[in-house]
Design a protein around this motif. Sequence first.
Motif, short mmCIF file in Angstrom:
data_model
loop_
_atom_site.label_atom_id
_atom_site.label_comp_id
_atom_site.label_asym_id
_atom_site.label_seq_id
_atom_site.Cartn_x
_atom_site.Cartn_y
_atom_site.Cartn_z
N UNK A 28 0.87 -1.18 0.00
CA UNK A 28 0.00 0.00 0.00
C UNK A 28 0.90 1.23 0.00
N UNK A 29 0.80 1.99 -1.10
CA UNK A 29 1.60 3.20 -1.27
C UNK A 29 0.74 4.28 -1.91
N UNK A 30 0.79 5.47 -1.38
CA UNK A 30 0.09 6.62 -1.92
C UNK A 30 -1.41 6.37 -2.04
N UNK A 31 -1.97 5.66 -1.05
CA UNK A 31 -3.41 5.41 -1.01
C UNK A 31 -3.89 4.32 -1.96
N UNK A 32 -2.98 3.62 -2.64
CA UNK A 32 -3.36 2.57 -3.58
C UNK A 32 -2.64 1.28 -3.22
N UNK A 74 2.07 -4.00 -9.83
CA UNK A 74 1.18 -3.30 -10.76
C UNK A 74 -0.14 -3.03 -10.06
N UNK A 75 -0.86 -2.01 -10.56
CA UNK A 75 -2.16 -1.66 -9.98
C UNK A 75 -3.28 -2.57 -10.47
N UNK A 76 -3.25 -2.89 -11.75
CA UNK A 76 -4.26 -3.78 -12.34
C UNK A 76 -3.53 -4.82 -13.18
N UNK A 77 -4.26 -5.81 -13.63
CA UNK A 77 -3.63 -6.87 -14.42
C UNK A 77 -3.12 -6.37 -15.77
N UNK A 81 4.34 -2.78 -15.28
CA UNK A 81 5.08 -3.17 -14.08
C UNK A 81 5.97 -2.02 -13.62
N UNK A 82 6.09 -1.90 -12.31
CA UNK A 82 7.04 -0.98 -11.70
C UNK A 82 7.82 -1.78 -10.67
#
Length: 103
Positions: A28-32, A74-77, A81-82
Amino acid sequence: MTATLNETTLDVPVDVRFTAAGTPLAVRYDGRVWAVAAEPVHWFDRDSWWATRRTAPVGVGNVVAVEHWRVQVRLTSTSALRTFELRRDPLSEQWLLESIADN
């Protein structure tokens, strides 16, 4: 996973969710919530206690092992990638997001 020119150094507190086996599952980073999308890399290095002049009570245990995880998230599938590099300093329960790199 090598660092790119698009790397940001942060050192900000984050929450890390782990699997039952002890590997990161999400950050969990920056509210996401960023889901771990590849096999994480885990290592330890040594804190330079002589430079930080940290002291610890007798019997506390290991006060020099800094724990690190490098995770691709990643946030979604379908999102890119980060790479997050996480660090937990000795005598701390708080994880820090040390850097972010775009892959």
